[in-house]
Design an enzyme around this catalytic site. Structure first.
Site, PDB file in Angstrom:
ATOM      1  N   ASP A 168       0.946  -1.142  -0.095  1.00  0.00           N
ATOM      2  CA  ASP A 168      -0.135  -0.025   0.065  1.00  0.00           C
ATOM      3  C   ASP A 168       0.828   1.339  -0.096  1.00  0.00           C
ATOM      4  O   ASP A 168       1.871   1.196   0.760  1.00  0.00           O
ATOM      5  CB  ASP A 168      -0.978  -0.033   1.237  1.00  0.00           C
ATOM      6  CG  ASP A 168      -2.088   0.999   1.092  1.00  0.00           C
ATOM      7  OD1 ASP A 168      -2.322   1.493   0.004  1.00  0.00           O
ATOM      8  OD2 ASP A 168      -2.498   1.271   2.244  1.00  0.00           O
ATOM      9  N   GLU A 277      -2.824  -0.096  -8.678  1.00  0.00           N
ATOM     10  CA  GLU A 277      -3.832   1.108  -8.488  1.00  0.00           C
ATOM     11  C   GLU A 277      -2.609   2.354  -8.391  1.00  0.00           C
ATOM     12  O   GLU A 277      -1.588   2.350  -7.838  1.00  0.00           O
ATOM     13  CB  GLU A 277      -4.338   0.878  -6.998  1.00  0.00           C
ATOM     14  CG  GLU A 277      -4.940   1.999  -6.509  1.00  0.00           C
ATOM     15  CD  GLU A 277      -6.129   2.056  -5.364  1.00  0.00           C
ATOM     16  OE1 GLU A 277      -6.785   1.052  -5.337  1.00  0.00           O
ATOM     17  OE2 GLU A 277      -5.839   2.824  -4.456  1.00  0.00           O
TER      18      GLU A 277
END
Ligand SMILES: [Zn+2]
Length: 497
Positions: A168, A277
């Site tokens: 992340d 992402e």
């Protein structure tokens, strides 16, 4: 390991042992692989996989022999790899663009069983492992610790629906390489170091000056591609005037280059699917729909396969509390962001998505139920709620420490709580302590101090809270599970899934 003998003897006969004073049994973990029977149990706060029978998986799992009848295998990295080898559902997987996903960051390595129960029958897939380098550093955990916890939780719960693991908010190439090498199924690239926040407020003269300093090739390409052009995007009509174009180029050109480089160099070279992402949200610059279009259009034109993209939405998405800002404006912009994402074929991603109850129905409506939402700290706050309810003395000491060290935590997080807005600790009786977790300011106080709390040491180099904290949560494992099912369940419900 004698305490496991009765359980192993039953297991060898294909029978499930029941809970006793000695051991807690995780029934859903019961698995038969060939002639080998496996079952997760807990003894004195420590979990093991009991294994009995004959076969390769039995030989490969390492553990302590139990009277020649089987073995008790601790939840180590090596044993996790054995599970990964035999059971595909314990391996993180990518989910692509067709189904909603929810990131469920678990700073403690304890939340996944509750998360699994929350999403099990729902039309949404869990990204159980999701920690930024910052979160891992602040909690003294490694990326493998995070992956181990998720895989063992999946095994414990017998959950075969698939889960993801997100490296992340990664900025550095070395960290991307590392996360992929360990098996992350999702990479969230944080482009913030490549976005110039001074552009938004720069004067026309400065914009001209900076734009003119770009290479002729770059300037010309952008001018030809965008100036005087109208783009029909899923019912939206989008144009960029010269100033807007210059602004967007100066804001995002470097981030677009970097993203393209990362995609070509790492993501596209993996011989498995990766949910890639793009995050342009970690900046002070709100992403207008036209900027979103500009970035996406460039990435798609350069061949980048985007699975999700996180704009910086208008208003404030502060950690662990509801949306702050103009909800009508948010709805107007979210609709356009969703149309753009749908046009290009990726999912809109909502970061700091926990507790944004006011806007969840809007997100559900315009994304047509296909999006990615990230949550993290709220799962830790539910742990604090359990501590407040079950170990008031520990809660009080943590509360005092958090207040004393709040300033320090602000080095890492942007929050603006009014610490005078909740009752002073000395005026609150034990039974009311969990109510602090209903107060926004108290939530944020704990939200940002987690790293300090979990690593604080006192005399003799011993942890001030950590050991007692984990011991309490272990004892009240079912309470923590219930708290998550209730709280994250409310998210899923309002998101319409
Ligand atoms: Zn973000």
């Amino acid at each position: 390991m004698k305490q496991f003998l009765p359980a192993i003897e039953l297991l060898a006969k294909g029978e499930l042992p029941s809970n006793s004073n000695q051991i807690k049994v995780y029934e859903k973990s019961y698995t038969v692989e060939g002639n080998v029977h496996l079952l997760m149990v807990k003894n004195s706060g420590e979990k093991f996989i009991l294994a009995t029978g004959e076969g390769a998986i039995f030989d490969e799992l390492t553990g302590t022999d139990v009277d020649g009848k089987g073995k008790a295998c601790p939840l180590t990295y090596e044993n996790r790899l054995v599970l990964n080898k035999y059971f595909d559902y314990t391996v993180p997987q990518a989910f692509g663009t067709e189904i909603a996903t929810i990131g469920l960051g678990d700073r403690l390595g304890l939340a996944s069983p509750g998360h699994i129960e929350t999403v099990r029958e729902k039309n949404i897939k869990p990204v159980l492992a999701q920690q930024s380098i910052r979160e891992l550093t602040l909690t003294n955990r490694s990326m493998n610790d995070m992956l181990d916890a998720a895989a063992f939780a999946v095994f414990q719960e017998g959950y075969k629906g698939g889960y993801g693991a997100d490296g992340d908010h990664i900025k550095e190439e070395s960290d991307i390489q590392y996360a992929l090498s360990l098996g992350a199924s999702m990479i969230t690239l944080d482009c913030s170091d490549h976005i110039d926040n001074t552009i938004e407020k720069a004067s026309p003269e400065v914009l001209d000056e900076k734009f003119n300093a770009l290479s002729e090739v770059v300037k010309q390409r952008y001018m030809e591609q965008y100036l005087g052009k109208t783009f029909e995007v899923n019912g939206l009509t989008l144009t960029l005037d010269e100033t807007e174009l210059k602004k967007n180029v100066l804001l995002y050109d470097k981030a677009i280059d970097y993203t393209t480089h990362v995609y070509n160099e790492y993501i596209s070279k993996e011989n498995r699917a990766i949910d890639f992402e793009i995050s342009i949200d970690e900046t002070e610059t709100v992403t207008s729909p036209i900027s979103h279009f500009f970035v996406a259009n460039e990435l798609i034109n350069r061949g980048v396969k985007v699975v999700s993209l996180a704009p910086r939405f208008c208003g404030e998405f502060q950690k662990g509390i509801d949306y702050i800002g103009d909800v009508e404006q948010f709805e107007v912009e979210l609709r356009e962001h969703a149309l753009i994402a749908e046009h290009f074929g990726y999912k809109l991603s909502i970061h700091s998505g926990s507790d944004k109850f006011m806007v969840f129905p809007i997100i559900a409506e315009y994304t047509k139920g296909v999006f990615h939402v990230k949550t993290a700290g709220t799962n830790w706050l539910e742990a604090i709620r359990v501590i407040a309810a079950t170990n008031p003395d520990l809660y009080r000491r943590m509360h005092v420490f958090a207040l004393e060290n709040f300033e320090e935590a602000l080095k890492y997080y942007h929050v603006t709580p009014d610490l005078n807005s909740f009752e002073k600790l000395e005026n609150v009786e034990d039974a009311k302590l969990p109510e602090y977790m209903n107060n926004d300011a108290a939530r944020q106080l704990f939200h940002v101090t987690y790293g300090l709390l979990l690593t604080a040491k006192g005399e003799n180099d011993t942890f001030l809270f950590r050991d007692e904290f984990f011991k309490t949560l272990d004892k009240y494992e079912e309470e923590y599970r219930d708290a998550l099912v209730s709280h994250i369940g409310k998210h899923i419900e309002l998101l319409g899934l």
